[in-house]
Design an enzyme around this catalytic site. Structure first.
Site, PDB file in Angstrom:
ATOM      1  N   ASP A  92       0.842  -1.188   0.000  1.00  0.00           N
ATOM      2  CA  ASP A  92       0.000   0.000   0.000  1.00  0.00           C
ATOM      3  C   ASP A  92       0.884   1.247   0.000  1.00  0.00           C
ATOM      4  O   ASP A  92       2.078   1.183   0.310  1.00  0.00           O
ATOM      5  CB  ASP A  92      -0.934   0.007   1.203  1.00  0.00           C
ATOM      6  CG  ASP A  92      -0.194   0.071   2.524  1.00  0.00           C
ATOM      7  OD1 ASP A  92       0.692  -0.785   2.741  1.00  0.00           O
ATOM      8  OD2 ASP A  92      -0.463   0.976   3.344  1.00  0.00           O
ATOM      9  N   GLU A 154      -0.058  -0.761   5.767  1.00  0.00           N
ATOM     10  CA  GLU A 154       0.943  -0.238   6.689  1.00  0.00           C
ATOM     11  C   GLU A 154       0.824   1.274   6.860  1.00  0.00           C
ATOM     12  O   GLU A 154       0.991   1.799   7.962  1.00  0.00           O
ATOM     13  CB  GLU A 154       2.343  -0.602   6.187  1.00  0.00           C
ATOM     14  CG  GLU A 154       3.458  -0.313   7.181  1.00  0.00           C
ATOM     15  CD  GLU A 154       4.048   1.085   7.060  1.00  0.00           C
ATOM     16  OE1 GLU A 154       4.833   1.479   7.941  1.00  0.00           O
ATOM     17  OE2 GLU A 154       3.728   1.794   6.072  1.00  0.00           O
TER      18      GLU A 154
END
Length: 449
Positions: A92, A154
């Site tokens: 991400d 994250e």
């Protein structure tokens, strides 16, 4: 054939396909923040899973946790007598921000001057690609066992941050490669050995029921904003050093920035002095920092001629890697409660805390990685730290108390991660993949002795 030369040429031959894969990943806006399309996060997950299968990884699973993007969990069994290495990364990315401030579109990967530009190119898709490159260098059969953990949330945070400590049996390994860090400067292979902890503190003051006319009552009426500013000013001394008792600061003996280099990296205005005294590494990695990151007060554009009745500040406190962040938070709260500017009591409360991390550096995995990185970059390896945090590090370490934790990555201090015009140097991507491949063999050799 000499192993080192074989791996170097193998990774060199792989670089075109690794570069193409990185471009494919950067083109996917895999932002896991609320209100962004979840299908883009899934697309990035699926692409990585497919590329791992092509790399010889047969056992690929998905860890689905509540309100968390899917986590890739994959395993390659170790050869007899060989250690296991856990490889971590995330797919991400941060939001791109104002796209007009980018020189090239953030999700149109652009190759220029030996770099790939785009959101997530450095943080952290290049490191995921480096993992794939290291596995392909061995045809999917590395000389160590491998567990891959590639998460997808994250940057925003999720329940996975604490999951390894709750399910330690899934994350057992002899060495943990947390590949979400990078080099102090391009071309300087860097082992990141520490992360500062973090704590939030909120400071507010109310002095009046409502605003009152500054001409009629100013000079005697208690000004909430002035009181808040006076209280915040006590957090630092005249040279900008943190002046709160109880916050730890130690000598830093690793690599350092020069003043000029730090000024360039941070974009300081010409002639602007640095805050604090002492080595920069000590100030930003091995000592505390207190930053006012938010302020509730009337904006200048709509300000009235009135004494302010209420003001609030949001402080971000960074603490020494080995200090309990809750202890550091309490030190700041107690300091501000004692201040009472102009006799006005401040209301001070704590928010979230996140622990720092200090890695052990004397084991066989560290020795193997230091040798591997020295070979890959063909220069001396240095130690550095990060003022930021990697949320999963402590949970991984708790799940694996006997494992060595190694933090490396393809980023460098000029990569602009989280900022505009993020980029990764292809030379750093290639060297991380090569160092990781070298590490597999060197670590296996050391553990068999």
């Amino acid at each position: 054939m000499d192993l080192r030369q074989d791996l170097r040429s193998t990774v060199g031959d792989l670089l075109p396909e690794l570069k193409d894969l990185l471009k494919q990943l950067v083109a996917i806006p895999s932002i896991a923040f609320p209100d962004y399309p979840k299908e883009n996060v899934q697309r990035a997950h699926d692409l990585i899973a497919d590329e791992l299968r092509k790399s010889g990884v047969g056992d690929i699973q998905v860890l689905n946790l509540p309100d968390t993007s899917p986590v890739i969990y994959a395993r390659i069994p170790p050869p007899p007598g060989a250690p296991t290495v856990l490889l971590y990364g995330h797919y991400d990315v941060q939001p791109s921000g104002d796209e007009s401030l980018w020189n090239t579109p953030p999700f149109t990967p652009t190759e220029q001057d030996g770099a790939i530009y785009g959101r997530g190119a450095a943080d952290c898709k290049s490191n995921v690609v480096a993992h794939i490159g290291a596995l392909r260098a061995y045809g999917g059969k590395p000389p160590v066992g491998v567990t891959l953990v590639i998460e997808g949330q994250e940057e925003f945070g999720s329940g996975f941050d604490d999951y390894p400590a709750e399910k330690p049996e899934l994350f057992q390994a002899d060495a943990l490669l947390i590949c979400d860090a990078g080099n102090i400067r391009a071309g300087a292979p860097t082992l990141v050995t520490a992360l500062r902890g973090v704590a939030d503190v909120f400071v507010e003051v109310r002095t009046l029921a409502t605003p009152v006319h500054s001409g009629q009552f100013g000079g005697a009426a208690p000004d909430a904003l002035l009181a808040l500013m006076a209280g915040l000013a006590t957090l630092h001394d005249a040279e900008g050093n943190v002046a709160v008792e109880g916050l730890r600061r130690d000598k830093w003996t690793g690599a350092n920035y020069t003043d000029e280099e730090f000024a360039e990296i941070t974009g300081m205005a010409p002639g602007m002095p640095l805050l604090g005294t002492g080595p920069i590494g000590e100030r930003i990695w091995y000592g505390p920092a207190i930053t006012v990151i938010g302020l509730d007060a009337p904006p200048v554009k709509t300000a009235a001629s009135a004494v302010i009745p209420y003001a609030k500040a949001y402080l971000n406190v960074r603490v020494h890697p080995e200090q309990d962040p809750a202890e550091g938070q309490r030190a700041v709260i107690e300091h501000l409660k004692k201040v009472k500017p102009y006799g006005i009591e401040l209301t001070v409360t704590g928010g979230d805390v996140g622990s720092g991390f200090a890695a052990g550096t004397t084991g066989p995995a560290y020795a193997a990685m230091r040798e591997a990185m020295g070979k890959a970059w063909n220069t001396e390896v240095v130690d550095s730290a990060m003022g930021g945090s990697i949320p999963l590090t402590n949970s991984m370490a708790t799940a694996n108390p006997a494992a060595e934790v190694i933090m490396i990555g393809a980023e460098d201090s000029n990569c602009n991660m989280h900022g505009f015009n993020e980029r990764v140097l292809l030379s750093e991507l290639a060297n991380v993949a090569l160092a990781e491949a070298e590490f597999f063999q060197l670590f296996a050799n050391r553990m068999r002795k």
